[in-house]
Design a protein around this motif. Structure first.
Motif, short mmCIF file in Angstrom:
data_model
loop_
_atom_site.label_atom_id
_atom_site.label_comp_id
_atom_site.label_asym_id
_atom_site.label_seq_id
_atom_site.Cartn_x
_atom_site.Cartn_y
_atom_site.Cartn_z
N LEU A 125 4.63 98.75 3.18
CA LEU A 125 3.70 99.57 3.96
C LEU A 125 2.97 100.62 3.11
O LEU A 125 2.14 101.37 3.61
N ARG A 126 3.32 100.69 1.82
CA ARG A 126 2.76 101.76 0.99
C ARG A 126 1.24 101.63 0.80
O ARG A 126 0.73 100.52 0.66
N VAL A 127 0.57 102.77 0.79
CA VAL A 127 -0.86 102.78 0.44
C VAL A 127 -1.09 103.92 -0.54
O VAL A 127 -0.31 104.86 -0.60
N TYR A 130 -8.90 99.56 12.02
CA TYR A 130 -9.46 100.52 11.05
C TYR A 130 -9.27 100.05 9.62
O TYR A 130 -10.16 100.19 8.78
N LEU A 131 -8.08 99.48 9.33
CA LEU A 131 -7.83 99.01 7.96
C LEU A 131 -8.80 97.87 7.63
O LEU A 131 -9.45 97.87 6.58
N LEU A 132 -8.96 96.94 8.57
CA LEU A 132 -9.88 95.81 8.33
C LEU A 132 -11.31 96.30 8.13
O LEU A 132 -12.08 95.73 7.35
N ALA A 189 -1.62 97.24 2.27
CA ALA A 189 -2.80 97.63 1.50
C ALA A 189 -3.81 96.48 1.42
O ALA A 189 -5.02 96.71 1.25
N ASP A 190 -3.32 95.24 1.56
CA ASP A 190 -4.24 94.09 1.49
C ASP A 190 -5.16 94.00 2.71
O ASP A 190 -6.12 93.23 2.71
N LEU A 191 -4.85 94.75 3.77
CA LEU A 191 -5.70 94.69 4.97
C LEU A 191 -6.99 95.50 4.80
O LEU A 191 -7.98 95.26 5.51
N THR A 192 -6.98 96.45 3.87
CA THR A 192 -8.15 97.34 3.74
C THR A 192 -9.41 96.54 3.42
O THR A 192 -9.47 95.84 2.40
N GLY A 193 -10.39 96.65 4.30
CA GLY A 193 -11.68 95.99 4.09
C GLY A 193 -11.62 94.48 4.22
O GLY A 193 -12.54 93.78 3.78
N ALA A 194 -10.56 93.96 4.85
CA ALA A 194 -10.36 92.50 4.88
C ALA A 194 -10.97 91.83 6.10
O ALA A 194 -10.68 90.66 6.37
N MET A 195 -11.81 92.56 6.84
CA MET A 195 -12.52 91.89 7.94
C MET A 195 -13.38 90.76 7.35
O MET A 195 -14.01 90.93 6.31
#
Ligand SMILES: Cc1cc2nc3c(=O)[nH]c(=O)nc-3n(C[C@H](O)[C@H](O)[C@H](O)COP(=O)(O)O)c2cc1C
Length: 315
Positions: free
Chosen positions: A4-6, A251-253, A292-298
């Motif tokens: 879960l770390r960012v 939000y992460l996506l 962290a892999d979800l960030t911007g992953a839309m």
């Protein structure tokens, strides 16, 4: 086990979930384990004592709440001498939120809170009920650039600039904050609103106008997070209307690295550990090993041609 770390501009958080400024204090430790939070974001502090706005300070609306608390504070000295040692009983990094009426005092405040134990400084340049040049700098690119650059010159700590959804061009303001030296952007503060008590024919809150928060603002802020993440190369902290784990994922996506939660904690003071556990469970179910892999992953495709899409839908 899900990681879960960012990392928000060099600051490692155990998970991406924290309260929004003004919605957290150490008393919440009576009902949740504060050590589980990604970070602790303190209530905005100003240099001198402020009594805040006249009551009532909050009113419920469909889809959220409207507030005008007026940034009450016991002042900088009380923060440093009394509140800071209390926060330091807990493990999560401490984000100190500051506000001031002038850019000069903003920069002085930033220097004054750059002490051991403060891990990052959030600039509340976006309080919706303050004047553009006097506390609400984030309505305007030039004011934003100036105040962020002046603050940058006075601290080595990471600076998170909290933007205003009331700005005409939030992307322009985001770029100005990044150019001024912000390490991260908190997107965003509340949306200026009005609720009228029809029986009394008067505004529902003492300050007349207040800031709208809660689920009703989420798609608007989501759009801003998405646009800002495309425009700048610094991390974004998404904040607005999160009440459930899917909101965090959304939000992460959209491009956020971490999120803050305000309104939902008024509805349910124990929501934070539920969101953290829920995020881990969501990732597990969806085969996501690192949050962290979800960030911007839309999946971000250009909108399809209307007739082609309609034809495809018909089969
Ligand atoms: C009662 C209340 C007090 C707040 N006080 C502050 C504050 O002191 N400083 C700040 O930067 N934002 C403050 N905010 C804004 C929140 O941090 C957050 O940006 C906003 O509420 C949107 O998130 P939400 O929809 O999850 O509530 C406050 C919000 C509420 C509801």
């Amino acid at each position: 086990m899900v990681d879960l770390r960012v990392n928000v501009a060099g600051l490692e958080l155990a998970n991406p979930i924290m309260h929004g400024s003004g919605t957290f204090s150490t008393e919440i430790g009576q009902v949740i384990d504060i050590n589980r939070l990604g970070a602790m974001v303190a209530k905005t502090v100003s240099r001198d004592f402020r009594s805040g706005n006249p009551p009532p300070r909050v009113a419920e609306v469909e889809g959220g709440m409207i507030n005008s608390i007026g940034l009450p504070t016991k002042g900088l000295r009380h923060f440093l001498e009394t509140q800071l040692p209390e926060y330091k009983h807990f493990k999560p990094p401490l984000i100190c939120s500051v506000s001031a009426e002038t850019a000069d005092d903003f920069a002085n405040m930033v220097a004054d809170v750059s002490v051991p134990g403060v891990d990052a400084i959030e600039l509340n340049i976006s309080c919706p009920t303050r004047k553009p040049g006097g506390g609400n700098f984030a309505l305007n690119e030039e004011h934003t650039h100036k105040v962020v650059a002046m603050c940058r010159a006075r601290t080595e700590k990471p600076i998170w600039a909290k933007l205003s959804p009331n700005a005409g061009d939030v992307v322009g303001v985001a770029e100005a904050a990044a150019a001024g030296g912000a390490n991260a952007l908190t997107v965003a503060n509340t949306i200026l609103g009005l609720k009228i008590d029809v029986n009394r024919r008067r505004p529902s809150i003492g300050n007349k106008l207040g800031g709208l928060s809660g689920p009703g603002i989420k798609p608007i802020i989501m759009r801003m997070v998405y646009q800002c993440a495309k425009a700048v190369n610094i991390p974004i902290i998404g904040v607005g209307g999160i009440v459930k784990v899917e909101d965090v994922v959304e939000y992460l996506l959209a491009g956020a690295t971490a999120v803050q939660v305000g309104y939902a904690t008024f509805r349910n003071p124990t929501v934070m550990p539920a969101l953290i556990d829920g995020l881990a469970a969501w990732c597990e179910r969806n085969g996501v090993a690192r949050v962290a892999d979800l960030t911007g992953a839309m999946i971000d495709e250009a909108p399809a041609d209307t007739y082609v899409a309609a034809g495809a839908a018909l089969g």
